[in-house]
Design a protein around this motif. Structure first.
Motif, PDB file in Angstrom:
ATOM      1  N   ASP A   4       0.847  -1.205   0.000  1.00 55.55           N
ATOM      2  CA  ASP A   4       0.000   0.000   0.000  1.00 55.55           C
ATOM      3  C   ASP A   4       0.879   1.251   0.000  1.00 55.55           C
ATOM      4  O   ASP A   4       0.546   2.258  -0.621  1.00 55.55           O
ATOM      5  N   LEU A   5       1.985   1.187   0.759  1.00 61.88           N
ATOM      6  CA  LEU A   5       2.853   2.366   0.880  1.00 61.88           C
ATOM      7  C   LEU A   5       4.314   1.921   0.882  1.00 61.88           C
ATOM      8  O   LEU A   5       4.695   1.053   1.689  1.00 61.88           O
ATOM      9  N   SER A  24      -3.409   1.781  10.458  1.00 64.12           N
ATOM     10  CA  SER A  24      -4.700   1.731   9.760  1.00 64.12           C
ATOM     11  C   SER A  24      -4.804   0.468   8.896  1.00 64.12           C
ATOM     12  O   SER A  24      -5.611   0.412   7.965  1.00 64.12           O
ATOM     13  N   GLY A  25      -3.956  -0.498   9.198  1.00 67.67           N
ATOM     14  CA  GLY A  25      -4.099  -1.823   8.590  1.00 67.67           C
ATOM     15  C   GLY A  25      -3.517  -1.947   7.188  1.00 67.67           C
ATOM     16  O   GLY A  25      -3.868  -2.882   6.461  1.00 67.67           O
ATOM     17  N   HIS A  26      -2.626  -1.039   6.821  1.00 68.41           N
ATOM     18  CA  HIS A  26      -2.060  -1.095   5.470  1.00 68.41           C
ATOM     19  C   HIS A  26      -0.694  -1.786   5.454  1.00 68.41           C
ATOM     20  O   HIS A  26       0.003  -1.812   6.468  1.00 68.41           O
ATOM     21  N   SER A  27      -0.335  -2.292   4.278  1.00 71.05           N
ATOM     22  CA  SER A  27       0.987  -2.920   4.149  1.00 71.05           C
ATOM     23  C   SER A  27       2.003  -1.840   3.771  1.00 71.05           C
ATOM     24  O   SER A  27       1.709  -0.931   2.979  1.00 71.05           O
ATOM     25  N   HIS A 137       1.038   3.816  -3.138  1.00 70.70           N
ATOM     26  CA  HIS A 137       1.554   5.161  -2.843  1.00 70.70           C
ATOM     27  C   HIS A 137       3.028   5.073  -2.440  1.00 70.70           C
ATOM     28  O   HIS A 137       3.453   4.064  -1.873  1.00 70.70           O
ATOM     29  N   TYR A 138       3.736   6.186  -2.699  1.00 69.42           N
ATOM     30  CA  TYR A 138       5.155   6.255  -2.329  1.00 69.42           C
ATOM     31  C   TYR A 138       5.362   7.501  -1.466  1.00 69.42           C
ATOM     32  O   TYR A 138       4.736   8.533  -1.706  1.00 69.42           O
ATOM     33  N   LEU A 139       6.237   7.377  -0.487  1.00 68.87           N
ATOM     34  CA  LEU A 139       6.582   8.548   0.328  1.00 68.87           C
ATOM     35  C   LEU A 139       8.090   8.771   0.241  1.00 68.87           C
ATOM     36  O   LEU A 139       8.877   7.868   0.571  1.00 68.87           O
TER      37      LEU A 139
END
Ligand code: FAD
Length: 469
Positions: A4-5, A24-27, A137-139
């Motif tokens: 996810d991120l 929030s439960g994201h990978s 998404h990427y940060l």
């Protein structure tokens, strides 16, 4: 696996984003090319404040035992200092970073990331080989690196940065510190207190140029009292090195100036770390200082790429990086639609006395169109400073003349950071100086100075009894 991120960088911004994402439960996947934890824990806040605390303890002990003797008179066990600092850093890195990634459950890939078509990340793994990482998404949370100004001969002469200075195994006899901002001031005083003959050079007309002029004046006096040479208003034009050290030449007040020392420390700011990220390939734009351009929600020019922390070119504080990381992750993963509110953002320089501020300076208040009313309270009025027998310093409050609402607070005092934390609450809650003057405040705290400064708007402090009554 598609995440996810995917986060580039494992500093405060990256970690806050990963924790929010996992919460929030994201990978989440994280890529780090250096040491996990980034600048603050490894080469910034933590080691610098640990060494400052050690240097202060030494300074105070020497002053008490040998009043008037300079700190260079006693030898420093640099090895022991480094070992103790490294131990502290390692412990905090494990507790606050490495172990948390395991607890929350996200992988940290060791390697250097760059964007490729997709968008996706290509990671050159430290262990060898490449890996492609794909995410929704990427940060970009790649931080910043020390920035040397374009001065003739600087690169050839060789110089220390804040990172290499904190790793010095042998202390030089003398050091010129280029830069009178937070890092230059902290490190200048640190090395002076370890016995190094330090000179702090600042191009602008006063040290700590972002602070109130009264605060700069206090600092100049205190550093001078400790034998630190300060040279504000000095434009350095050339640097040259030889076997005896480094010579810096320039002008001060229109007159040529030449300074010589064994080592030169360049503390003239940090620039966003974007080299090698291949941002062009994915349409992420950067500004003139190399900062990644983001909107108020921290989204870059690419709708699935976000940026947080020092790399965005804003306030370089670890608490800003962490707030950015959490906000960017919430916006990316949960459509949280949040922005960052900097209105009551404090800043602290950990010199002794410390300097700290929040909100507007008097000049900024006037620029913003306020009719402002200010009070400067010398620490000679603050009982905490009187009993500690050091009244060098002050507290300045800036208020809106019409309403009495607090606009800014500025402190040069022992425990300045703690005092300013109190002012943050007052500013964020839009309190007036009249309200601050009437609130409870414990006697014999430095924070009581805030109440006294607020009382100074309506009362003659020399006619108050104990406990500001
Ligand atoms: C000497 C010093 C003292 C400081 N003192 C304080 C203080 O007292 N209080 C305070 O609030 N702030 C302080 N700061 C500032 C604070 O450390 C920074 O604002 C904060 O650490 C920035 O966090 P970040 O997450 O943006 O970046 P960083 O913590 O710098 O993390 C970025 C990470 O990204 C990695 N990276 C970069 N490029 C890539 C790539 N291509 N692939 C993979 N990984 C990559 C880097 O290796 C790094 O680990 C200090 C800084 C310094 C230098």
């Amino acid at each position: 696996m598609r995440y996810d991120l995917a986060i580039i960088g494992s500093g405060a911004a990256g970690f806050a984003a990963a924790i929010a994402g996992r919460g929030s439960g994201h990978s989440v996947a994280m890529i780090e090319q250096g040491t996990v934890g980034g600048t603050c824990v490894n080469t910034g806040c933590v080691p610098s404040k640990a060494l400052l605390a050690a240097a202060e303890a030494r300074h105070v002990a020497l002053e008490q035992r040998f009043p008037g003797v300079t700190t260079s008179a006693a030898p420093v066990d640099a090895d022991a200092l480094h070992a103790a600092t490294a131990d502290l850093v390692q412990g905090m890195r494990a507790d606050k970073y490495v172990d948390l990634a395991t607890d929350y459950g996200w992988p940290i890939l060791s390697g250097s990331a760059r964007f490729v078509d997709g968008p996706a990340l290509e990671v050159s793994l430290t262990a060898g080989g490449r890996e492609r990482v794909e995410a929704e998404h990427y940060l970009v949370a790649t931080g910043s690196t020390p920035w040397p100004p374009p001065i003739a001969g600087l690169a050839e002469a060789g110089y220390l940065t804040s990172t290499t200075a904190l790793e010095l195994e042998e202390l030089p006899a003398s050091m010129i510190v280029l830069g009178g901002g937070a890092i230059g001031l902290e490190l200048g005083q640190l090395f002076a207190r370890l016995g190094v003959a330090a000179t702090i050079v600042e191009a602008l007309p006063r040290l700590a140029p972002a602070e109130e002029p009264e605060v700069s004046a206090v600092l100049d006096e205190v550093l001078g009292d400790e034998g630190i040479v300060t040279s504000p208003g000095t434009g350095v034009t050339a640097v040259r090195g030889d076997s005896s050290g480094i010579t810096v030449t320039g002008t001060r007040d229109g007159q040529p100036i030449e300074l010589h020392a064994e080592q030169l420390l360049v503390a003239t700011g940090r620039r966003p770390a974007t080299a090698g990220l291949n941002l062009d390939a994915v349409g992420v734009t950067v500004g003139p200082g190399g900062e990644i351009e983001v909107d108020p929600k921290l989204r870059t020019a690419h709708p699935r790429i976000w940026a947080a922390g020092d790399v965005t070119g804003g306030h370089q504080f670890v608490y800003v990086a962490a707030a950015h990381g959490a906000i960017a992750a919430g916006n990316a993963l949960n459509d949280a639609d949040c922005t960052v509110d900097y209105r009551s953002l404090p800043r602290v320089t950990f010199t002794t006395p410390g300097i700290a501020s929040v909100g507007l300076t008097e000049a900024q208040a006037i620029e913003h169109g306020y009719a402002c009313d200010c009070r400067v309270l010398p620490l000679a009025h603050v009982p905490r400073a009187i009993v500690a027998r050091d009244t060098r310093g002050l507290i300045k409050l800036v208020a809106d003349a019409g309403t009495g609402r607090l606009l800014g607070a500025h402190v040069a005092a022992d425990a300045a950071g703690e005092v300013i934390a109190t002012a943050v609450y007052a500013l964020a809650n839009q309190m007036t100086v009249q309200q601050m003057a009437e609130l409870w405040c414990p006697y014999l705290t430095m924070a009581e100075g805030l109440k006294l400064a607020a009382q100074a708007f309506t009362r003659d402090l020399s006619r108050l009894s104990c406990c500001a009554a």
